[in-house]
Structure formats: C-alpha cells, structure tokens
Scaffold this active site. Structure first.
Site, PDB file in Angstrom:
ATOM      1  N   SER A   1       5.245  25.998 -19.449  1.00 50.85           N
ATOM      2  CA  SER A   1       4.500  24.893 -20.107  1.00 50.85           C
ATOM      3  C   SER A   1       3.702  25.290 -21.343  1.00 50.85           C
ATOM      4  O   SER A   1       3.060  24.439 -21.949  1.00 50.85           O
ATOM      5  CB  SER A   1       3.540  24.173 -19.129  1.00 50.85           C
ATOM      6  OG  SER A   1       4.255  23.359 -18.236  1.00 50.85           O
ATOM      7  N   THR A   2       3.710  26.591 -21.716  1.00 48.45           N
ATOM      8  CA  THR A   2       2.838  26.988 -22.845  1.00 48.45           C
ATOM      9  C   THR A   2       3.525  26.933 -24.203  1.00 48.45           C
ATOM     10  O   THR A   2       2.939  27.306 -25.211  1.00 48.45           O
ATOM     11  CB  THR A   2       2.265  28.417 -22.649  1.00 48.45           C
ATOM     12  OG1 THR A   2       3.333  29.367 -22.744  1.00 48.45           O
ATOM     13  CG2 THR A   2       1.552  28.546 -21.328  1.00 48.45           C
ATOM     14  N   GLY A   3       4.773  26.473 -24.233  1.00 51.22           N
ATOM     15  CA  GLY A   3       5.493  26.346 -25.503  1.00 51.22           C
ATOM     16  C   GLY A   3       5.545  24.889 -25.912  1.00 51.22           C
ATOM     17  O   GLY A   3       4.513  24.287 -26.266  1.00 51.22           O
ATOM     18  N   ILE A   4       6.727  24.315 -25.800  1.00 52.19           N
ATOM     19  CA  ILE A   4       6.966  22.927 -26.215  1.00 52.19           C
ATOM     20  C   ILE A   4       6.050  21.950 -25.458  1.00 52.19           C
ATOM     21  O   ILE A   4       5.655  20.912 -25.981  1.00 52.19           O
ATOM     22  CB  ILE A   4       8.470  22.600 -26.020  1.00 52.19           C
ATOM     23  CG1 ILE A   4       9.303  23.432 -27.012  1.00 52.19           C
ATOM     24  CG2 ILE A   4       8.752  21.111 -26.184  1.00 52.19           C
ATOM     25  CD1 ILE A   4      10.770  23.603 -26.660  1.00 52.19           C
TER      26      ILE A   4
ATOM     27  N   GLY B   1      13.362  26.440 -26.477  1.00 49.91           N
ATOM     28  CA  GLY B   1      12.550  27.499 -25.882  1.00 49.91           C
ATOM     29  C   GLY B   1      13.314  28.404 -24.934  1.00 49.91           C
ATOM     30  O   GLY B   1      14.485  28.734 -25.155  1.00 49.91           O
ATOM     31  N   VAL B   2      12.645  28.781 -23.848  1.00 45.98           N
ATOM     32  CA  VAL B   2      13.251  29.712 -22.891  1.00 45.98           C
ATOM     33  C   VAL B   2      14.448  29.057 -22.184  1.00 45.98           C
ATOM     34  O   VAL B   2      15.418  29.729 -21.833  1.00 45.98           O
ATOM     35  CB  VAL B   2      12.181  30.251 -21.912  1.00 45.98           C
ATOM     36  CG1 VAL B   2      11.693  29.201 -20.934  1.00 45.98           C
ATOM     37  CG2 VAL B   2      12.688  31.475 -21.170  1.00 45.98           C
ATOM     38  N   ASP B   3      14.393  27.745 -22.006  1.00 45.93           N
ATOM     39  CA  ASP B   3      15.492  27.003 -21.380  1.00 45.93           C
ATOM     40  C   ASP B   3      16.778  27.164 -22.199  1.00 45.93           C
ATOM     41  O   ASP B   3      17.851  27.480 -21.661  1.00 45.93           O
ATOM     42  CB  ASP B   3      15.074  25.517 -21.304  1.00 45.93           C
ATOM     43  CG  ASP B   3      15.946  24.684 -20.383  1.00 45.93           C
ATOM     44  OD1 ASP B   3      16.774  25.266 -19.657  1.00 45.93           O
ATOM     45  OD2 ASP B   3      15.778  23.443 -20.387  1.00 45.93           O
TER      46      ASP B   3
ATOM     47  N   ASP C   1      12.086  39.522 -23.582  1.00 52.98           N
ATOM     48  CA  ASP C   1      13.019  38.405 -23.415  1.00 52.98           C
ATOM     49  C   ASP C   1      13.462  38.355 -21.960  1.00 52.98           C
ATOM     50  O   ASP C   1      14.074  39.295 -21.456  1.00 52.98           O
ATOM     51  CB  ASP C   1      14.214  38.644 -24.342  1.00 52.98           C
ATOM     52  CG  ASP C   1      15.257  37.542 -24.254  1.00 52.98           C
ATOM     53  OD1 ASP C   1      15.126  36.637 -23.394  1.00 52.98           O
ATOM     54  OD2 ASP C   1      16.213  37.594 -25.046  1.00 52.98           O
ATOM     55  N   ILE C   2      13.182  37.254 -21.297  1.00 49.34           N
ATOM     56  CA  ILE C   2      13.462  37.144 -19.855  1.00 49.34           C
ATOM     57  C   ILE C   2      14.967  37.167 -19.544  1.00 49.34           C
ATOM     58  O   ILE C   2      15.371  37.561 -18.459  1.00 49.34           O
ATOM     59  CB  ILE C   2      12.773  35.866 -19.283  1.00 49.34           C
ATOM     60  CG1 ILE C   2      12.515  36.025 -17.778  1.00 49.34           C
ATOM     61  CG2 ILE C   2      13.567  34.602 -19.570  1.00 49.34           C
ATOM     62  CD1 ILE C   2      11.524  35.020 -17.215  1.00 49.34           C
TER      63      ILE C   2
HETATM   64  N1  AR6 Z   1      12.005  34.938 -22.759  1.00 54.23           N
HETATM   65  C1  AR6 Z   1      10.745  34.763 -22.266  1.00 54.23           C
HETATM   66  N2  AR6 Z   1       9.920  33.776 -22.688  1.00 54.23           N
HETATM   67  C2  AR6 Z   1      10.382  32.957 -23.645  1.00 54.23           C
HETATM   68  C3  AR6 Z   1      11.671  33.057 -24.213  1.00 54.23           C
HETATM   69  C4  AR6 Z   1      12.502  34.105 -23.728  1.00 54.23           C
HETATM   70  N3  AR6 Z   1      13.739  34.298 -24.179  1.00 54.23           N
HETATM   71  N4  AR6 Z   1      11.819  32.080 -25.143  1.00 54.23           N
HETATM   72  C5  AR6 Z   1      10.651  31.386 -25.173  1.00 54.23           C
HETATM   73  N5  AR6 Z   1       9.779  31.905 -24.282  1.00 54.23           N
HETATM   74  P1  AR6 Z   1       8.999  26.725 -23.624  1.00 54.23           P
HETATM   75  P2  AR6 Z   1       7.702  24.714 -21.899  1.00 54.23           P
HETATM   76  C6  AR6 Z   1       8.401  31.501 -23.949  1.00 54.23           C
HETATM   77  O1  AR6 Z   1       8.788  25.904 -24.831  1.00 54.23           O
HETATM   78  O2  AR6 Z   1       6.476  24.761 -22.727  1.00 54.23           O
HETATM   79  C7  AR6 Z   1      12.472  23.151 -23.302  1.00 54.23           C
HETATM   80  O3  AR6 Z   1      13.053  22.368 -24.298  1.00 54.23           O
HETATM   81  C8  AR6 Z   1       7.625  30.717 -24.996  1.00 54.23           C
HETATM   82  O4  AR6 Z   1       7.108  31.582 -25.980  1.00 54.23           O
HETATM   83  O5  AR6 Z   1      10.286  27.414 -23.453  1.00 54.23           O
HETATM   84  O6  AR6 Z   1       7.567  24.780 -20.402  1.00 54.23           O
HETATM   85  C9  AR6 Z   1      12.731  22.610 -21.899  1.00 54.23           C
HETATM   86  O7  AR6 Z   1      14.026  22.037 -21.802  1.00 54.23           O
HETATM   87  C10 AR6 Z   1       6.528  30.118 -24.126  1.00 54.23           C
HETATM   88  O8  AR6 Z   1       5.449  31.030 -23.961  1.00 54.23           O
HETATM   89  O9  AR6 Z   1       8.781  25.864 -22.261  1.00 54.23           O
HETATM   90  C11 AR6 Z   1      11.668  21.579 -21.752  1.00 54.23           C
HETATM   91  O10 AR6 Z   1      12.017  20.362 -22.348  1.00 54.23           O
HETATM   92  C12 AR6 Z   1       7.186  29.927 -22.767  1.00 54.23           C
HETATM   93  O11 AR6 Z   1       8.423  30.635 -22.838  1.00 54.23           O
HETATM   94  C13 AR6 Z   1      10.484  22.177 -22.482  1.00 54.23           C
HETATM   95  O12 AR6 Z   1      11.065  23.083 -23.439  1.00 54.23           O
HETATM   96  C14 AR6 Z   1       7.466  28.497 -22.402  1.00 54.23           C
HETATM   97  O13 AR6 Z   1       7.823  27.791 -23.581  1.00 54.23           O
HETATM   98  C15 AR6 Z   1       9.607  23.003 -21.583  1.00 54.23           C
HETATM   99  O14 AR6 Z   1       8.475  23.405 -22.291  1.00 54.23           O
END
Ligand code: AR6
Length: 177
Positions: free
Chosen positions: A123-126, A34-36, A12-13
C-alpha cells in the site's frame, strides 16, 4: 539486517529465492503497476492463469484478504496475492485492513506449509499509505503473528526504495533496543 526471524533487505522481490513472495495486488487479481506488474512480468503466464481460475471461483480478492498461486518463472515457489487498502485520511479502517493483509498472507502461508516469506511494503506505492505508518503496522502484525505461530521460520521485508528501507531499519532497530 536481522531481528530474530525478521530480515530486512533493499531489492527486487521478484528475484528472491524463498518459499513465497507476497504481491501487493488489487481486487481484480489481473495485474497492474508497481510490484504487481513486476511480479506478473517475471512470473509469466502461469501466475495470471492461476489468478484467472481464482477469479472464476471467488470473483477476485477483497481488501485485506489473500490468495495463493504458483510463482511461475520466478525462483520463489509461490506468490501470495494480497490487497492492501488505498490510503484515505478521512476513512477509518485503513490501518486494520493493512494489518489484515499481513495477517491473512501469513495465515495462507502456514496453510500451505510455507516457512519463509518475503513482503513488499504493501500500500505504500500507488495506494499512498504513509510509509512510516505502514511500516509500524507491518512490523507489529508480523511480530504478533510470529509469536503466536512457530511454523514460520523467516520473514523478509523487501524495500524497493531507500526511504522505506531507512524507516524499517529504524523501526526494527528500535524494537531491539
Ligand atoms: N520489488 C519489491 N518492491 C517493489 C517492487 C519490486 N520489484 N516494485 C515496486 N515495489 P505498489 P500498492 C514497491 O504501488 O501501493 C498496482 O497497480 C514500491 O516501491 O506496487 O499496494 C496493483 O495492481 C512500494 O514501496 O503497491 C494495485 O492496483 C511497494 O512496492 C496497486 O498498485 C508497494 O507499491 C497497489 O498499490
């Protein structure tokens, strides 16, 4: 796992003790999922307040660009908010925009005397960027930056899911061999 100045961890970052953590934000800088979401929850009000000030000044953050705030209640000192591209098979330019997100995060880091920085898998999540393609871009961008800028001492790729961790492990190991 270490490869020169690059480290790889699964975790967890928001709990990292490091100069700066990078947030995979959106252009509004108002938080999201997500991470945001995790960063805004753990960082608290101070992170959002600085994001609001940046919005007032420049209206948000464009895709591929980066801005910096306090890390609030988290152990890191700063959050660098960058915006990765939404994956689209048909639209060209997503690769370059993702590389820009890494490059501009590292650029703003050195401008703020940051020596150690942790990246999530932007970018690899949502935003659905294919994980293998995103990892190659992330590693290439970071390696290129590190060879041109000696100021950065450590870059940590923080993978939250096992699939990304395994992809990075393979990619980084391949580069050593
Ligand atoms: N620590 C580290 N990595 C994480 C954590 C954490 N606590 N939580 C999730 N991840 P995403 P995106 C990983 O969806 O694809 C938001 O709504 C997750 O598993 O967070 O860039 C923003 O506001 C994945 O591998 O970001 C934007 O609208 C990675 O973080 C949108 O999502 C990125 O996944 C950005 O989408």
């Amino acid at each position: 796992m270490t490869n020169g100045k690059i480290e790889l961890i699964n975790g967890d970052i928001t709990s990292m003790q490091i100069d700066a953590i990078v947030n995979a934000a959106n252009s509004s800088l108002l938080g999201g999922g997500g991470v945001d979401g995790a960063i805004h929850r753990a960082g608290g009000r101070a992170v959002l307040e600085e994001c609001l000030k940046i919005r007032e000044k420049q209206g948000g953050c464009k895709v591929g660009e980066a801005v910096i705030t306090t890390a609030g209640d988290m152990p890191a000192k700063y959050v660098i908010h960058t915006v990765g591209p939404v994956w689209s098979e048909s639209k060209s330019g997503a690769h370059e925009l993702l590389a820009n997100a890494y490059y501009n995060s590292l650029k703003i880091a050195i401008e703020n005397n940051i020596k150690t920085i942790a990246f999530p898998n932007i970018s690899t999540g949502i935003y659905h960027f294919p994980k293998d393609k995103a990892a190659k871009i992330a590693i290439r961008s970071v390696k290129d930056f590190l060879s041109a800028h000696k100021e950065i001492e450590k870059v940590v790729f923080v993978c939250f899911d096992q699939e990304n961790y395994d992809i990075y492990k393979k990619e980084l190991a391949l580069k050593i061999a």
